[in-house]
Structures are given as structure tokens and as C-alpha cells.
Enzyme design. Structure first.
Site, PDB file in Angstrom:
ATOM      1  N   HIS A 147      -8.380 -12.393   2.817  1.00  0.00           N
ATOM      2  CA  HIS A 147      -7.353 -12.168   3.928  1.00  0.00           C
ATOM      3  C   HIS A 147      -6.923 -13.228   4.750  1.00  0.00           C
ATOM      4  O   HIS A 147      -6.204 -13.287   5.656  1.00  0.00           O
ATOM      5  CB  HIS A 147      -7.718 -10.824   4.924  1.00  0.00           C
ATOM      6  CG  HIS A 147      -7.102  -9.633   4.221  1.00  0.00           C
ATOM      7  ND1 HIS A 147      -6.619  -9.271   3.206  1.00  0.00           N
ATOM      8  CD2 HIS A 147      -6.565  -8.486   4.963  1.00  0.00           C
ATOM      9  CE1 HIS A 147      -6.228  -8.031   2.987  1.00  0.00           C
ATOM     10  NE2 HIS A 147      -5.903  -7.813   4.280  1.00  0.00           N
ATOM     11  N   LYS A 186       0.870  -1.012  -0.012  1.00  0.00           N
ATOM     12  CA  LYS A 186       0.019  -0.168  -0.125  1.00  0.00           C
ATOM     13  C   LYS A 186       0.859   1.382   0.126  1.00  0.00           C
ATOM     14  O   LYS A 186       1.935   1.321   0.604  1.00  0.00           O
ATOM     15  CB  LYS A 186      -0.829  -0.100   1.183  1.00  0.00           C
ATOM     16  CG  LYS A 186      -2.022  -1.081   1.202  1.00  0.00           C
ATOM     17  CD  LYS A 186      -3.104  -0.848   2.618  1.00  0.00           C
ATOM     18  CE  LYS A 186      -3.975  -1.967   2.320  1.00  0.00           C
ATOM     19  NZ  LYS A 186      -4.935  -1.502   3.650  1.00  0.00           N
ATOM     20  N   HIS A 191       2.732  -3.970   7.857  1.00  0.00           N
ATOM     21  CA  HIS A 191       1.798  -2.995   8.627  1.00  0.00           C
ATOM     22  C   HIS A 191       2.656  -1.599   9.150  1.00  0.00           C
ATOM     23  O   HIS A 191       3.701  -1.707   9.584  1.00  0.00           O
ATOM     24  CB  HIS A 191       1.409  -3.482   9.891  1.00  0.00           C
ATOM     25  CG  HIS A 191       0.224  -4.777   9.850  1.00  0.00           C
ATOM     26  ND1 HIS A 191      -0.294  -5.651  10.638  1.00  0.00           N
ATOM     27  CD2 HIS A 191      -0.611  -4.819   8.690  1.00  0.00           C
ATOM     28  CE1 HIS A 191      -1.178  -6.331  10.008  1.00  0.00           C
ATOM     29  NE2 HIS A 191      -1.597  -5.832   9.092  1.00  0.00           N
ATOM     30  N   TYR A 231      -3.413 -10.171  16.295  1.00  0.00           N
ATOM     31  CA  TYR A 231      -3.159 -11.586  16.233  1.00  0.00           C
ATOM     32  C   TYR A 231      -2.579 -12.289  17.338  1.00  0.00           C
ATOM     33  O   TYR A 231      -2.567 -13.575  17.448  1.00  0.00           O
ATOM     34  CB  TYR A 231      -1.963 -11.737  15.082  1.00  0.00           C
ATOM     35  CG  TYR A 231      -2.431 -11.391  13.808  1.00  0.00           C
ATOM     36  CD1 TYR A 231      -3.473 -12.308  13.078  1.00  0.00           C
ATOM     37  CD2 TYR A 231      -1.968 -10.080  12.970  1.00  0.00           C
ATOM     38  CE1 TYR A 231      -4.104 -11.774  11.738  1.00  0.00           C
ATOM     39  CE2 TYR A 231      -2.678  -9.943  11.982  1.00  0.00           C
ATOM     40  CZ  TYR A 231      -3.564 -10.417  11.102  1.00  0.00           C
ATOM     41  OH  TYR A 231      -4.055 -10.032   9.954  1.00  0.00           O
ATOM     42  N   ARG A 275      -3.454 -14.705   4.838  1.00  0.00           N
ATOM     43  CA  ARG A 275      -2.873 -13.775   5.454  1.00  0.00           C
ATOM     44  C   ARG A 275      -2.840 -13.838   7.016  1.00  0.00           C
ATOM     45  O   ARG A 275      -1.874 -13.637   7.849  1.00  0.00           O
ATOM     46  CB  ARG A 275      -3.225 -12.229   5.088  1.00  0.00           C
ATOM     47  CG  ARG A 275      -2.330 -11.257   5.750  1.00  0.00           C
ATOM     48  CD  ARG A 275      -2.857  -9.732   4.770  1.00  0.00           C
ATOM     49  NE  ARG A 275      -2.414  -8.726   5.373  1.00  0.00           N
ATOM     50  CZ  ARG A 275      -1.317  -7.935   5.032  1.00  0.00           C
ATOM     51  NH1 ARG A 275      -0.279  -8.748   4.453  1.00  0.00           N
ATOM     52  NH2 ARG A 275      -0.782  -7.019   5.660  1.00  0.00           N
TER      53      ARG A 275
END
Length: 301
Positions: free
Chosen positions: A247, A174, A273, A282, A250
């Protein structure tokens, strides 16, 4: 409505493109949310952007809640408009930011869905490797699980981004941010088989050259939507029930790394991130994963 209203949006979009370097996908969301607010202004007979007051913001929030929108959606719209008016204040196009005091509802905390190790085994066993498409699908699944990259990032990988000697791939994330991610021997072997055989077969179906790693059945670039369809088909062919969302692999990648002792900073870097808080979710998932494993395998659980 005052023509300066649309001009202000044009200036803001240019700011997002040039100064903030946002992706086209993100910019489209901003454009859509702000345009919706302009429609609300028309309904409320607010002709100038400088005439928007905090009371109007409260009315707009009520309208969004009446539409039964999810809290996450409402939060995104308010955050978008807050940024928009902050920009207008900076450019001295308006005097105040009426969204500065607007309450942004906290999003519902939902733990990411992921696959357990035995479920991943079932997915891998669903991949046949006798055909060119089967070899591609196996390489695709192995790479997604080995790297935790986004489906959109995977569709953009070119041959030059892949280093088979070092077993690393350059991922374009991104905001045009790049990161190198290593992959293991299973992904390496599946990729090598696909590149040597399946990819060459798929590439022969088109006249023009194509540098993308993953190709569709016509030899063109495999899109994000194409990858999702492949994953859906693999679920159907496996012994698993339910659906797979883009996702999920991922999430599985991050959960399995943390459950097996990886530190959070490393996982953050691998996932791309920007903030550690995005990775911290997570830890809750991996704790649940460890609890299930314990309850399943300990004789006195």
C-alpha cells in the site's frame, strides 16, 4: 455439536455473497473467524448456537487477549461475530445477539508510510527500460503512483480497461465497484512504450491470447504477489533502504495530492474509499510531509 451450527454459517456465507456482494477474500476472513468461534464453543461444551450468552463472549474475549493478538485483529473478530449473530436474529435462528454489547477495542492509530518526492525519484531511476521486463516495471511503477490503485486492482487491469487517448483507466475495486482514474504524461509515456514493445515481446512467449495489461516473464497474468516481488526488487536496486509494502505507493499518491492542494473528496473518489473517514488519515500524513519539507528547505526553520 448441533448440526444447525454449521448450517447457520452456510446461510450467513450465502447472505454475504448474494445480498452483501462481498469479495471472496472478505468472505474467507468471515468464515475463518466464525469457525474459530465454533471451536471455542466446542471447548466450552456449548452445543447450540442459541446457548451462547454474554458471559461466553466475555470468556472468548479473554481468550483472544491471552493469545496476545493485536487490537485490530480482536476488533475484526468481534465485529465479524456481531454481524453473524445479528443475521441469525434477523432470520429468527437465535433470540438474542450476545455480541451486541461486546466492547470492540480501538485500533492503534498508525500513520501510513509513504515515500517523499526524492525517494520516488530514486525508485524511478532504478527502472531500466532496455528490456521488456524493465519497460513493464517502469510502466507498473508509474501507473501505481499516478493512480493510487491497490496492487490487487492493478493485477486485474485488462487492455480494454485502458483508454490511452483520454489517459484514464477503469479500475475494478472492492465489492465489484468500478471507478475511472486519470493518469499523467509520465505514466502515459511509460505505458505506451511498454504496450508497443515490452508487452508484445512478453506476449509472444505464450500460444494463447492474454488480455491482461501487465504480464509475467512467461506472458501470463502478473499476479499481486508478482507485483510485490517487482517492487521489492526495485527497492533493492535503488539507493533507498528499508522495505516497501503493497500500500505504500497508494499512501504516497494520496499524501502528495493532499500536500499539493487537492481536496479530500476528490482523493476519496480516486482511492475508491466508501467513507471519507478512511481518507482523513492522510491529512495527518500530509501535514507531517509539509512540516518535513519546511524544516528541510526554509533557511530559518
Amino acid at each position: 455439536m448441533d448440526p444447525n451450527v454449521n448450517n447457520s454459517l452456510t446461510l450467513f456465507i450465502e447472505y454475504l455473497q448474494i445480498e452483501k456482494n462481498y469479495s471472496q477474500y472478505t468472505i474467507e476472513h468471515y468464515h475463518h473467524d466464525i469457525s474459530e468461534f465454533f471451536m471455542f464453543m466446542t471447548e466450552q461444551s456449548i452445543s447450540s448456537i442459541d446457548d451462547v450468552k454474554y458471559l461466553d463472549v466475555r470468556i472468548y474475549l479473554t481468550k483472544l487477549y491471552d493469545e496476545k493478538l493485536a487490537r485490530k485483529t480482536v476488533a475484526r473478530k468481534i465485529s465479524c461475530l456481531r454481524s453473524f449473530f445479528k443475521f441469525l436474529v434477523r432470520e429468527r435462528l437465535v433470540q438474542d445477539n450476545p455480541f451486541a454489547l461486546a466492547f470492540i477495542p480501538k485500533a492503534e492509530k498508525k500513520l501510513p508510510e509513504f515515500f517523499y518526492e526524492e525517494e520516488m525519484d530514486a525508485l524511478f531511476h532504478a527502472c531500466e527500460t532496455e528490456t521488456s521486463l524493465g519497460q513493464r516495471n517502469k510502466a507498473l511503477l508509474e501507473l501505481l503512483y499516478a493512480t493510487g490503485m491497490r496492487v490487487s486492482e492493478c493485477s486485474q487491469i485488462r487492455m480494454k480497461d485502458l483508454d490511452m487517448y483520454l489517459s484514464t483507466v477503469l479500475v475494478h475495486g472492492k465489492g465489484n465497484k468500478q471507478r475511472y482514474i486519470p493518469f499523467g504524461s509520465f505514466a502515459h509515456d511509460a505505458l505506451q512504450n511498454y504496450i508497443d514493445n515490452g508487452r508484445k515481446s512478453l506476449l509472444s512467449k505464450r500460444d494463447t491470447p492474454n488480455d491482461y495489461l501487465f504480464l509475467n516473464f512467461r506472458g501470463g497474468q502478473l499476479t499481486s504477489r508478482g507485483i510485490r516481488l517487482i517492487l521489492d526488487k526495485l527497492i533493492e536496486q535503488s539507493t533507498l533502504t528499508g522495505k516497501i509494502h503493497p500500500h505504500m505507493l497508494r499512501h504516497t499518491f494520496a499524501t502528495h495530492l493532499l500536500a499539493n492542494g487537492a481536496d479530500m473528496r476528490t482523493v476519496q473518489e480516486l482511492l475508491g474509499h466508501a467513507f471519507l473517514s478512511s481518507t482523513q488519515v492522510y491529512t495527518h500524513v500530509s501535514n507531517e510531509y509539509l512540516r518535513k519539507t519546511y524544516n528541510t528547505h526554509h533557511p530559518r526553520a
